[in-house]
Design an enzyme around this catalytic site. Structure first.
Site, PDB file in Angstrom:
ATOM      1  N   LYS A  14       0.841  -1.220   0.000  1.00  0.00           N
ATOM      2  CA  LYS A  14       0.000   0.000   0.000  1.00  0.00           C
ATOM      3  C   LYS A  14       0.860   1.247   0.000  1.00  0.00           C
ATOM      4  O   LYS A  14       0.662   2.161  -0.791  1.00  0.00           O
ATOM      5  CB  LYS A  14      -0.910   0.056   1.241  1.00  0.00           C
ATOM      6  N   ARG A  83     -10.569   0.529   7.712  1.00  0.00           N
ATOM      7  CA  ARG A  83     -10.034  -0.759   8.157  1.00  0.00           C
ATOM      8  C   ARG A  83     -11.137  -1.681   8.656  1.00  0.00           C
ATOM      9  O   ARG A  83     -10.876  -2.830   8.963  1.00  0.00           O
ATOM     10  CB  ARG A  83      -9.087  -0.561   9.340  1.00  0.00           C
ATOM     11  N   ARG A 122      11.641  -4.981   5.807  1.00  0.00           N
ATOM     12  CA  ARG A 122      11.233  -3.619   5.483  1.00  0.00           C
ATOM     13  C   ARG A 122      11.962  -2.553   6.320  1.00  0.00           C
ATOM     14  O   ARG A 122      12.048  -2.648   7.544  1.00  0.00           O
ATOM     15  CB  ARG A 122       9.730  -3.462   5.694  1.00  0.00           C
ATOM     16  N   ARG A 157      10.362  -0.358  11.642  1.00  0.00           N
ATOM     17  CA  ARG A 157       9.191  -0.136  12.494  1.00  0.00           C
ATOM     18  C   ARG A 157       9.144  -1.123  13.649  1.00  0.00           C
ATOM     19  O   ARG A 157       9.484  -2.285  13.490  1.00  0.00           O
ATOM     20  CB  ARG A 157       7.912  -0.279  11.659  1.00  0.00           C
ATOM     21  N   ARG A 168      -1.506  -8.651  13.151  1.00  0.00           N
ATOM     22  CA  ARG A 168      -1.948  -7.690  12.123  1.00  0.00           C
ATOM     23  C   ARG A 168      -2.637  -8.414  10.972  1.00  0.00           C
ATOM     24  O   ARG A 168      -3.663  -7.953  10.474  1.00  0.00           O
ATOM     25  CB  ARG A 168      -0.750  -6.883  11.586  1.00  0.00           C
TER      26      ARG A 168
HETATM   27  P1  AP5 Z   1       4.815  -1.525   2.059  1.00  0.00           P
HETATM   28  O1  AP5 Z   1       4.531  -0.759   0.830  1.00  0.00           O
HETATM   29  O2  AP5 Z   1       5.465  -0.837   3.205  1.00  0.00           O
HETATM   30  O3  AP5 Z   1       3.480  -2.301   2.521  1.00  0.00           O
HETATM   31  P2  AP5 Z   1       2.148  -1.762   3.213  1.00  0.00           P
HETATM   32  O4  AP5 Z   1       1.000  -2.479   2.551  1.00  0.00           O
HETATM   33  O5  AP5 Z   1       2.115  -0.274   3.238  1.00  0.00           O
HETATM   34  O6  AP5 Z   1       2.356  -2.410   4.638  1.00  0.00           O
HETATM   35  P3  AP5 Z   1       2.154  -1.863   6.125  1.00  0.00           P
HETATM   36  O7  AP5 Z   1       2.868  -2.855   6.993  1.00  0.00           O
HETATM   37  O8  AP5 Z   1       2.531  -0.436   6.255  1.00  0.00           O
HETATM   38  O9  AP5 Z   1       0.632  -2.026   6.309  1.00  0.00           O
HETATM   39  P4  AP5 Z   1      -0.092  -2.132   7.626  1.00  0.00           P
HETATM   40  O10 AP5 Z   1      -1.500  -2.092   7.163  1.00  0.00           O
HETATM   41  O11 AP5 Z   1       0.246  -3.317   8.447  1.00  0.00           O
HETATM   42  O12 AP5 Z   1       0.441  -0.892   8.471  1.00  0.00           O
HETATM   43  P5  AP5 Z   1      -0.129   0.570   8.724  1.00  0.00           P
HETATM   44  O13 AP5 Z   1       1.006   1.472   8.856  1.00  0.00           O
HETATM   45  O14 AP5 Z   1      -1.231   0.910   7.795  1.00  0.00           O
HETATM   46  O15 AP5 Z   1       5.694  -2.807   1.626  1.00  0.00           O
HETATM   47  C1  AP5 Z   1       6.164  -3.712   2.611  1.00  0.00           C
HETATM   48  C2  AP5 Z   1       7.590  -4.192   2.233  1.00  0.00           C
HETATM   49  O16 AP5 Z   1       7.506  -4.973   1.042  1.00  0.00           O
HETATM   50  C3  AP5 Z   1       8.573  -3.052   1.932  1.00  0.00           C
HETATM   51  O17 AP5 Z   1       9.833  -3.400   2.384  1.00  0.00           O
HETATM   52  C4  AP5 Z   1       8.562  -2.936   0.395  1.00  0.00           C
HETATM   53  O18 AP5 Z   1       9.798  -2.482  -0.096  1.00  0.00           O
HETATM   54  C5  AP5 Z   1       8.283  -4.382  -0.012  1.00  0.00           C
HETATM   55  N1  AP5 Z   1       7.468  -4.492  -1.223  1.00  0.00           N
HETATM   56  C6  AP5 Z   1       6.404  -3.716  -1.572  1.00  0.00           C
HETATM   57  N2  AP5 Z   1       5.871  -4.132  -2.742  1.00  0.00           N
HETATM   58  C7  AP5 Z   1       6.616  -5.218  -3.129  1.00  0.00           C
HETATM   59  C8  AP5 Z   1       6.559  -6.114  -4.246  1.00  0.00           C
HETATM   60  N3  AP5 Z   1       5.626  -5.972  -5.213  1.00  0.00           N
HETATM   61  N4  AP5 Z   1       7.463  -7.122  -4.317  1.00  0.00           N
HETATM   62  C9  AP5 Z   1       8.403  -7.275  -3.335  1.00  0.00           C
HETATM   63  N5  AP5 Z   1       8.519  -6.462  -2.260  1.00  0.00           N
HETATM   64  C10 AP5 Z   1       7.624  -5.445  -2.153  1.00  0.00           C
HETATM   65  O19 AP5 Z   1      -0.813   0.370  10.159  1.00  0.00           O
HETATM   66  C11 AP5 Z   1      -0.043   0.102  11.313  1.00  0.00           C
HETATM   67  C12 AP5 Z   1      -0.947   0.038  12.532  1.00  0.00           C
HETATM   68  O20 AP5 Z   1      -1.621   1.302  12.718  1.00  0.00           O
HETATM   69  C13 AP5 Z   1      -2.094  -0.982  12.448  1.00  0.00           C
HETATM   70  O21 AP5 Z   1      -1.668  -2.262  12.834  1.00  0.00           O
HETATM   71  C14 AP5 Z   1      -3.117  -0.367  13.423  1.00  0.00           C
HETATM   72  O22 AP5 Z   1      -2.759  -0.610  14.748  1.00  0.00           O
HETATM   73  C15 AP5 Z   1      -2.958   1.128  13.167  1.00  0.00           C
HETATM   74  N6  AP5 Z   1      -3.876   1.654  12.145  1.00  0.00           N
HETATM   75  C16 AP5 Z   1      -3.546   2.174  10.918  1.00  0.00           C
HETATM   76  N7  AP5 Z   1      -4.634   2.578  10.255  1.00  0.00           N
HETATM   77  C17 AP5 Z   1      -5.690   2.303  11.075  1.00  0.00           C
HETATM   78  C18 AP5 Z   1      -7.105   2.476  10.945  1.00  0.00           C
HETATM   79  N8  AP5 Z   1      -7.661   2.995   9.830  1.00  0.00           N
HETATM   80  N9  AP5 Z   1      -7.884   2.078  11.976  1.00  0.00           N
HETATM   81  C19 AP5 Z   1      -7.363   1.567  13.102  1.00  0.00           C
HETATM   82  N10 AP5 Z   1      -6.034   1.358  13.286  1.00  0.00           N
HETATM   83  C20 AP5 Z   1      -5.211   1.734  12.269  1.00  0.00           C
END
Ligand code: AP5
Length: 211
Positions: A14, A83, A122, A157, A168
């Site tokens: 994402k 979410r 990551r 992170r 997660r």
């Molecule tokens: P990356 O692009 O960083 O992946 P991502 O989908 O953004 O993953 P996140 O871990 O950030 O998602 P998340 O939903 O767990 O965390 P968030 O911060 O939203 O890619 C990941 C890795 O893979 C990187 O190293 C990249 O280089 C590599 N990669 C990417 N594409 C690739 C490909 N095609 N091939 C190979 N490698 C690739 O949320 C964190 C926490 O915040 C949640 O757990 C929750 O507690 C809270 N939170 C956030 N939003 C909410 C909400 N709306 N409501 C309630 N709680 C929330």
């Protein structure tokens, strides 16, 4: 396309894809995870604990943060929101009040094992948001742990460990995955296979959004 949502399991890409899309098409990249991490940096320990547990933070907190943010932008990508069903309905209400709507929902599909491998390596830039991976060929920064663009030190992170990842992922399956059907029923959901390399994924996203 002026308003785009990304729905995907953790580590499906994402952040990676939103960041690139926002630069090319001049869209504001709104990552609720990043907005919450900003709050944690200011000293919110309760939020820190919730995020490190892998569960979702309270809807009221995230809705307040998002409402404030949406009031300041026009064209945007939502990365990590909604979410759950409650957040999706609240977003519909907010947009209705502003006479706007979501143009497209991109669902990045990825299996759990591949996502787990991506989490382990990551690292990201705290300054410009670039994301790298130390474990995947071709995805690391040129100089280890230094951002290619702004030369800042890269960081890992605190929720990127296997234990938290499992929570997660399970949280995604129980709370977020039902939104796929919600947006399918609205007719604006596009499914993309996110196991391909990032360039291929990006081209497929651009194709469904702009062709
Ligand atoms: P990356 O692009 O960083 O992946 P991502 O989908 O953004 O993953 P996140 O871990 O950030 O998602 P998340 O939903 O767990 O965390 P968030 O911060 O939203 O890619 C990941 C890795 O893979 C990187 O190293 C990249 O280089 C590599 N990669 C990417 N594409 C690739 C490909 N095609 N091939 C190979 N490698 C690739 O949320 C964190 C926490 O915040 C949640 O757990 C929750 O507690 C809270 N939170 C956030 N939003 C909410 C909400 N709306 N409501 C309630 N709680 C929330």
């Amino acid at each position: 396309m002026k308003s785009i949502i990304f729905i995907a399991p953790p580590a499906a890409g994402k952040g990676t894809q939103s960041s690139r899309l926002s630069k090319e098409f001049n869209l504001e990249h709104i990552s609720t995870g990043d907005l919450l991490r900003e709050e944690v940096k200011k000293g919110n320990t309760e939020l820190k604990q919730m995020m490190e547990s892998g569960s979702l933070v309270n809807d009221d907190i995230i809705l307040t943060i998002l409402k404030n943010k949406l009031e300041t932008v026009n064209d945007y990508i939502l990365d990590g929101f909604p979410r759950n069903l409650n957040q999706a309905i609240a977003l519909d209400e907010m947009l209705k009040q502003n006479n706007t709507k979501i143009d497209a929902v991109i669902y990045l599909d990825l299996d759990k094992e591949t996502a787990k491998k991506r989490i382990v390596g990551r690292v990201s830039c705290p300054k410009c948001g670039n994301v790298y991976n130390t474990m995947i060929d071709g995805m690391n920064s040129k100089v280890n742990m230094i951002c290619d663009d702004c030369k800042s030190s890269l960081v890992k992170r605190s929720d990127d460990n296997e234990e938290t990842f499992n929570v997660r992922f399970d949280t995604y399956m129980s709370e977020t995955a039902p939104l796929i059907e919600y947006y399918q029923n609205k007719g604006n959901l596009y499914q993309i296979d996110s196991s391909k390399n990032p360039e291929e994924v990006y081209q497929e996203i651009k194709k469904v959004l702009y062709d």
